[in-house]
Write a protein that holds these residues in place. Structure first.
Motif, PDB file in Angstrom:
ATOM      1  N   ASP B 184     -45.464   0.262 -13.845  1.00  0.00           N
ATOM      2  CA  ASP B 184     -44.336  -0.437 -14.468  1.00  0.00           C
ATOM      3  C   ASP B 184     -43.005   0.231 -14.135  1.00  0.00           C
ATOM      4  O   ASP B 184     -41.993  -0.442 -13.982  1.00  0.00           O
ATOM      5  N   THR B 190     -37.944  -3.528 -13.541  1.00  0.00           N
ATOM      6  CA  THR B 190     -37.800  -2.507 -14.588  1.00  0.00           C
ATOM      7  C   THR B 190     -36.416  -1.864 -14.476  1.00  0.00           C
ATOM      8  O   THR B 190     -36.080  -1.269 -13.457  1.00  0.00           O
ATOM      9  N   VAL B 213     -38.709  -3.628 -19.470  1.00  0.00           N
ATOM     10  CA  VAL B 213     -39.981  -3.537 -18.767  1.00  0.00           C
ATOM     11  C   VAL B 213     -40.670  -4.879 -18.952  1.00  0.00           C
ATOM     12  O   VAL B 213     -41.504  -5.071 -19.823  1.00  0.00           O
TER      13      VAL B 213
END
Lengths: 313, 256
Positions: B184, B190, B213
């Motif tokens: 992630d 992100t 995120v």
């Protein structure tokens, strides 16, 4: 008499002790309703097209195993789902929440000295104090959408509700997949649940409707039309839709497969569909258990859990 | 049936239901049972990682889809003195610290952060409670920040330490924090977001910098970020579960 519910001991009692025989029937209907004649003198008999009708009534090991897994999962999913719903007890349409215009909302407000729970659907509002919006033991009532007895856990905990819901969802997914795969592969689904051509004849449909309305259902034979439609609807429409609408709410699944949300018209519509699907399931389970009670409940229960004896008494 | 017997029976039924509910609750809330249920979380994370492309983008929407009523949750006006002092000065003294298992620890002010490679995206925010809202988020992409700091090979997670105390009764453990893995962290969407809908992030939404995120639920999007720490393992931090809400029973993997 054969198709009446057998309460232990009742059948054995001499009729004159209880008045007319019909009086022992626990779900007695008004005399007039019971006399409804099926249109055209159609008689409900076992469907000759399904020669294995009796076999269909005796669930095999796969059916019993997957039924148990699906039933246990749904038994956990419903109350844990209500726990999750309680975290934000409002439903919207479309992709996002328009907080000032949910189509359905459960809440509580002060009404004079007391608190009033309400359910608002569209423009209509219902006072649901004690059940929806405001409930709990006297003196310890609290603001909560669904009451403690309907949620898992009973106390407020979104985290615990999610733990149970997301674990039980695996049980439903695996159980339903196994049921559908084995049912399709063995032809059992088509034989016992897809309505036969004869059943779809207008006369037969009317007869089946009348039989249900009067609760005079034939004992022998496979599942009748309404049963088949209800089971088929739950197994191939409602439960799969519950799984897809549940997945649509997952941001990771939505990123990889946006169609899961799109087929419902957006994430909040999917959440609404998920809730309405749960309501349908509750209705189905209620009718399902009611029908079970109507006809040899203990033997049916045994048949679907442990399996029925080969030779009948 | 007499009225008193009816009352008595009703009381008995109510007591029976209450006993049943409390027995269910004891099982439902038992820590060992819940730890077992969390096996589903590992299954979900594993399945998502295997089935879905790691670079799959969350859907991006047109500006017309932006919600006029984006709700702010969790801390919305942190009372922590260090934060209040920074906010009073318009965050001129704010420094984002990047340290832990990195080759070159960073300390970035807002101008430095804004000078880094950025991205602007209109995405949907899904709260764990069930609601959703759409906004345009603009910020520094996290991956280039990590490149600049140079992650050490043993770094596996990023921990976001925040300014706000969400549970004052828990002392130090009441401080908000979150953690994500490198899949992630390196995802193109992100962001260390400093703008929402074209304006500097408001205090309610996490000024001066919050995490975006996408593909996870709202509580992973830490607000009021103070420090990003690269770690091999987060079990020594606060409650040890990798986040404020995780320490309180929520899933670490909030992709579902």
């Amino acid at each position: 008499m054969a198709h009446l519910v057998a309460f232990p001991g009742v059948d054995a009692a001499a009729p004159h002790l209880h008045g007319p025989v019909q009086a022992v029937r626990p779900f007695a209907l008004p005399q007039r309703l019971r006399r409804v004649r099926f249109p055209g003198g159609y008689v409900l008999t076992p469907d000759p097209a399904s020669s294995d009708a009796e076999a269909a009534r005796r669930p095999g090991p796969w059916t019993r195993l997957t039924h148990a897994l699906i039933a246990a999962s749904v038994f956990l999913l419903l109350p844990s789902g209500l726990q999750i719903f309680n975290a934000h007890p409002a439903l919207y349409t479309g992709e996002v929440s328009r907080f000032d215009s949910p189509w359905m909302e459960i809440g509580a407000r002060e009404r004079g000295e007391a608190m009033q729970g309400y359910l608002r659907i569209g423009g209509r509002e219902f006072d649901t104090t004690g059940v929806l919006g405001w409930s709990g033991p006297p003196g310890a009532a609290e603001k909560r959408a669904f009451p403690a007895w309907a949620t898992l856990p009973g106390y407020r905990s979104l985290a615990t509700g999610r733990n149970w819901h997301l674990a039980a969802a695996w049980g439903l997914g695996l159980g339903l997949t196994a049921y559908l795969v084995t049912g399709l592969a063995g032809g059992r689904l088509r034989r016992s649940l897809v309505p036969t051509r004869a059943m779809l004849a207008p006369r037969a449909v009317l007869a089946d409707l009348a039989a249900h309305l009067t609760l005079r259902l034939p004992e022998a034979g496979g599942y009748n039309l309404l049963q088949r439609l209800a089971y088929l609807g739950v197994l191939v429409l409602v439960l799969p839709a519950m799984i897809v609408s549940g997945l649509a709410m997952s941001p990771a699944v939505h990123a990889a497969a946006p169609w899961t949300g799109d087929i419902f018209g957006g994430r909040q519509s999917a959440r609404s569909a998920h809730f309405l699907g749960a309501c349908l399931l509750v209705l189905f389970i209620g009718a399902h258990l009611f029908m079970l009670l109507l006809h040899k409940p203990l033997r049916r229960l045994r048949g679907m859990t442990l399996g029925e004896r080969e030779t009948r008494p | 049936m007499t009225a008193s017997r009816r009352t008595w029976l009703r009381g008995l039924a109510a007591a029976g239901v209450a006993a049943l509910v409390s027995a269910c609750d004891r099982i439902a809330g038992d820590p060992a049972v819940r730890a077992g249920l969390r096996g589903a979380e590992r299954l979900n994370l594993g399945l998502h990682r295997v089935l879905f492309d790691r670079r799959t983008l969350a859907r991006e929407y047109p500006d017309s889809a932006i919600s006029p009523d984006f709700r702010a949750n969790g801390s919305i006006d942190p009372a922590d003195p260090a934060y209040r002092a920074l906010a009073a000065g318009g965050f001129a003294d704010y420094r984002l610290v990047v340290d832990g298992l990195v080759e070159r620890p960073l300390s970035l002010d807002l101008a430095a952060l804004r000078a880094l490679p950025s991205r602007s995206q209109v995405t949907r925010h899904d709260c764990v409670e069930g609601w959703s809202a759409i906004a345009r988020w603009t910020g520094a992409r996290l991956a280039p920040v990590l490149d600049q700091a140079g992650l050490k090979p043993e770094a596996r997670f990023l921990v976001f330490h925040c300014f706000d105390t969400l549970d004052p009764e828990a002392g130090e453990d009441g401080r908000y924090y979150e953690s994500i893995d490198l899949v992630d962290a390196l995802h193109p969407q992100t962001l260390l977001a400093y703008e929402m809908n074209g304006a500097p992030l408001s205090v309610a939404h996490g000024a001066p910098v919050r995490l975006r995120v996408e593909r996870q639920l709202g509580y992973k999007h830490a607000k009021y970020i103070r420090r990003i720490e690269a770690v091999a393992d987060y079990s020594h931090i606060s409650g040890g579960k990798g986040g404020f809400w995780e320490d309180r029973g929520y899933e670490w993997y909030a992709g579902i």
